[in-house]
Write a protein that holds these residues in place. Structure first.
Motif, PDB file in Angstrom:
ATOM      1  N   GLN A 181      42.051  40.121  36.737  1.00 42.81           N
ATOM      2  CA  GLN A 181      40.743  40.332  37.365  1.00 42.81           C
ATOM      3  C   GLN A 181      40.108  41.638  36.895  1.00 42.81           C
ATOM      4  N   LEU A 182      40.930  42.652  36.679  1.00 45.31           N
ATOM      5  CA  LEU A 182      40.413  43.933  36.185  1.00 45.31           C
ATOM      6  C   LEU A 182      39.816  43.773  34.786  1.00 45.31           C
ATOM      7  N   MET A 183      40.522  43.060  33.913  1.00 44.99           N
ATOM      8  CA  MET A 183      40.013  42.848  32.556  1.00 44.99           C
ATOM      9  C   MET A 183      38.692  42.081  32.588  1.00 44.99           C
ATOM     10  N   TYR A 184      38.607  41.099  33.471  1.00 42.49           N
ATOM     11  CA  TYR A 184      37.367  40.327  33.603  1.00 42.49           C
ATOM     12  C   TYR A 184      36.233  41.224  34.096  1.00 42.49           C
ATOM     13  N   PHE A 185      36.539  42.037  35.108  1.00 42.45           N
ATOM     14  CA  PHE A 185      35.496  42.882  35.703  1.00 42.45           C
ATOM     15  C   PHE A 185      34.983  43.922  34.706  1.00 42.45           C
ATOM     16  N   THR A 186      35.892  44.509  33.946  1.00 42.00           N
ATOM     17  CA  THR A 186      35.456  45.523  32.976  1.00 42.00           C
ATOM     18  C   THR A 186      34.680  44.888  31.817  1.00 42.00           C
ATOM     19  N   LYS A 191      36.276  52.735  29.859  1.00 41.19           N
ATOM     20  CA  LYS A 191      36.855  54.044  29.514  1.00 41.19           C
ATOM     21  C   LYS A 191      37.614  54.665  30.690  1.00 41.19           C
ATOM     22  N   ASP A 192      37.405  54.130  31.905  1.00 41.92           N
ATOM     23  CA  ASP A 192      38.012  54.721  33.100  1.00 41.92           C
ATOM     24  C   ASP A 192      39.321  54.058  33.511  1.00 41.92           C
ATOM     25  N   VAL A 193      39.603  52.881  32.951  1.00 44.53           N
ATOM     26  CA  VAL A 193      40.826  52.174  33.365  1.00 44.53           C
ATOM     27  C   VAL A 193      41.677  51.843  32.146  1.00 44.53           C
ATOM     28  N   GLN A 239      46.086  51.910  35.358  1.00 45.97           N
ATOM     29  CA  GLN A 239      45.725  53.298  35.663  1.00 45.97           C
ATOM     30  C   GLN A 239      44.214  53.449  35.808  1.00 45.97           C
ATOM     31  N   ASN A 240      43.808  54.177  36.821  1.00 44.15           N
ATOM     32  CA  ASN A 240      42.419  54.597  36.986  1.00 44.15           C
ATOM     33  C   ASN A 240      42.362  56.051  36.502  1.00 44.15           C
ATOM     34  N   LEU A 241      41.842  56.247  35.303  1.00 35.50           N
ATOM     35  CA  LEU A 241      41.888  57.563  34.679  1.00 35.50           C
ATOM     36  C   LEU A 241      40.976  58.578  35.357  1.00 35.50           C
TER      37      LEU A 241
END
Length: 584
Positions: free
Chosen positions: A172-177, A185-187, A195-197
């Motif tokens: 889901q994170l990859m889809y959202f980004t 650039k933040d994850v 990681q949330n950079l």
């Protein structure tokens, strides 16, 4: 909802300001009106939500408030995420109810999330893991308390299970980004770590294979398929790590299971039910349980939505799920494995073995309080072998109803170390002694102190003015105890109960039938309950005997009960009997 008829008992409860009439409110209306098929526990969850809204308005001292707009924001975010097949779906009302409950309630004074633990139990393939993964992702990206270093874990009994929710979050994170490129650039994803950079927060899977986890401080944790956990070790480690956090949340998501000694069944499930029934108040614990109200409901297709709430959400899902369940039921009925379908597809707790002596649900329904004062009683005594328990059971006669009432107490040896025994048996004897269900030996040798056993019987009989009909015992290692009984002046009828089918088979079968018929009642007692769960019936030459599968599975409290019942079930209810003196 204009054509939905509200029962009168809920009319006042549903009378809340317009601002609160969101999709969560709509779900409550559908459930309480009967438009949605829902079990008793779901109805109670809806009632709780509505009562809490009214209380937040009317009671200025109550420290919680529901904020529908903030709940809707989270719902919209999760609705934009794909499922495991990459398809984006609208959420059902039951899913919105869960999301809005855990993300819409806040404390009035600090504006923190109200709920710190959420118990969600539902039949398989109801989207619970996907739902919770969206909540994890939202917290990973947008939560601000703590502002930095939020530690999030997807936990389970083994690494493979723990990775299921984690992989959903990652996908889901990859889809959202991909939809919001400026976030890329933040994850970062490195193997099994998200990681949330920007704020040094992370998500990772967690299991017993992970190694030492004492240093973690879990801001959020998902414990997936908790029914499979044999101990509450993971839960304790997570909760103990949250002590310094102002805001934290644990999700427990699971179907029912076959191990009735699992902490989900013995601890979390009854605790959640106590909250929903309002017999215990824990305002920071959210609970919703989608289960059948009775095991017979699998035969009624119209009741299947109780454990499979997606059936309520659309005609398409209803047809798809009911067709699947019909095939499952037909196949399981033919194979004689319906109990597996009941547990996994209808979320109904049952023992794994069809060899079980008693269906624990039959046993549990007979739990009640009973005034034992002045009753006739048969006492069963099972002395321990090596590291087994010594157990006493009292089978009281309820002569007004021609029924039996069972109470029990056990004694625990410490030879080889009590902590080691606790870990081997998976039983917290320290806590059980504190709660009054057992006595730990006071001898430094660690063996059972028979004086403690006899003192307990003496006190129990005297305190309750009991009329002892007989003491029934396994002859193993009884000789020194009989001598001590005589020294104490006990002139009771002593019955030697031989362990064999000739003596035990008929009483054992009769006891089972009377439990099923509701003619054997019993006190609340975790050790006796555990013995009933562990007991399997061995049928040999038309005789029934009780056994256990594993050495550590204790059945001693049940055996002492059956010893007493061997004589108690021959009691002539209408006979005039001369009472024996208690002590001379």
């Amino acid at each position: 909802m204009t054509d939905v008829k509200i029962p009168k008992k809920y009319e006042e409860l549903l009378d809340v300001p317009t601002d609160y009439r969101d999709d969560t409110y709509k779900y409550c209306v559908m459930v309480l009106s009967g438009a949605y098929v829902a079990g008793k526990e779901v109805q109670k969850a809806c009632v709780r939500h509505l009562k809490d809204i009214r209380r937040s308005i009317e009671d200025s001292d109550w420290n919680y408030i529901y904020k529908p707009k903030r709940a809707k924001k989270v719902i919209k975010f999760i609705e934009a995420l794909p499922d495991t097949k990459g398809k984006v779906n609208k959420l059902g009302l039951f899913q919105k109810f869960i999301i809005a409950s855990v993300r819409g309630w806040f404390t009035k004074d600090t504006d923190m999330l109200r709920f710190r633990k959420a118990f969600i139990s539902v039949g398989r393939k109801s989207g619970k893991s996907l739902l919770v993964s969206g909540l994890v992702l939202y917290a990973f990206l947008f939560d601000k308390e703590p502002a930095e270093g939020r530690q999030m874990f997807t936990a389970a009994n083994d690494k493979k299970q723990a990775s299921i929710v984690f992989n959903m979050v990652a996908k889901q994170l990859m889809y959202f980004t991909s939809k919001v490129p400026e976030l890329q650039k933040d994850v970062k994803k490195v193997r099994e770590l998200l990681q949330n950079l920007k704020d040094d927060s992370y998500v990772m899977p967690l299991s017993r294979d992970t190694g030492a986890i004492d240093g973690f401080e879990p801001f959020l944790a998902v414990i997936d398929e908790y029914h499979a956990a044999k101990t509450n070790e993971m839960m304790e480690l997570i909760e103990s790590g949250q002590v310094n956090l102002l805001q934290s949340l644990i999700f427990i998501i699971s179907t029912a299971g076959f191990n009735l000694n699992a902490p989900m069944y013995t601890d979390e499930w009854p605790y959640a039910k106590d909250i929903l029934s309002e017999s215990f108040d824990d305002p920071e614990y959210f609970a919703i349980i989608y289960e059948q109200d009775s095991e017979d409901e699998w035969q009624d297709r119209d009741m299947w939505a109780k454990s499979n709430p997606l059936i309520n959400e659309s005609d398409e899902l209803k047809e798809q799920i009911e067709t699947f369940l019909e095939k499952r039921v037909a196949e399981a009925t033919k194979k004689g494995s319906m109990f597996r379908v009941l547990v996994k597809n209808f979320n109904y707790w049952m023992q794994a073995s069809e060899e079980s002596y008693l269906d624990f649900n039959d046993w549990k329904k007979n739990e009640e309080d009973f005034d034992i004062t002045g009753t006739k009683v048969y006492i069963g005594l099972d002395l321990s072998r090596a590291d087994d328990l010594t157990s006493i059971s009292f089978v009281h006669l309820d002569e007004a109803n021609n029924q039996y009432y069972v109470a029990s107490h056990s004694f625990v040896g410490t030879k080889g170390g009590l902590q080691g025994k606790i870990e081997r048996d998976l039983i917290d004897y320290w806590q059980l002694e504190k709660d009054g269900y057992c006595t730990i030996t006071d001898l430094t040798s660690g063996i059972i102190n028979t004086d403690q056993v006899l003192d307990y019987i003496e006190s129990y009989v005297s305190k309750n003015n009991l009329d002892v009909q007989a003491i029934c015992y396994d002859p193993y290692a009884i000789h020194g105890v009989l001598a001590e009984m005589e020294r104490r002046g006990w002139y009771y009828d002593l019955q030697d109960i031989r362990q064999g089918p000739v003596t035990l088979s008929n009483p054992t079968l009769d006891f089972k039938l009377k439990v099923i018929d509701g003619d054997v009642k019993h006190e609340k007692n975790p050790l006796l309950d555990r013995a009933v769960k562990n007991a399997i019936a061995k049928d040999t030459n038309d005789s029934i005997m009780i056994e256990k599968k594993m050495h550590r599975e204790k059945i001693d409290p049940l055996m002492s009960t059956l010893f007493a019942y061997v004589i108690a079930y021959e009691h002539g209810w209408d006979d005039e009997e001369v009472s024996m003196p208690i002590f001379i």
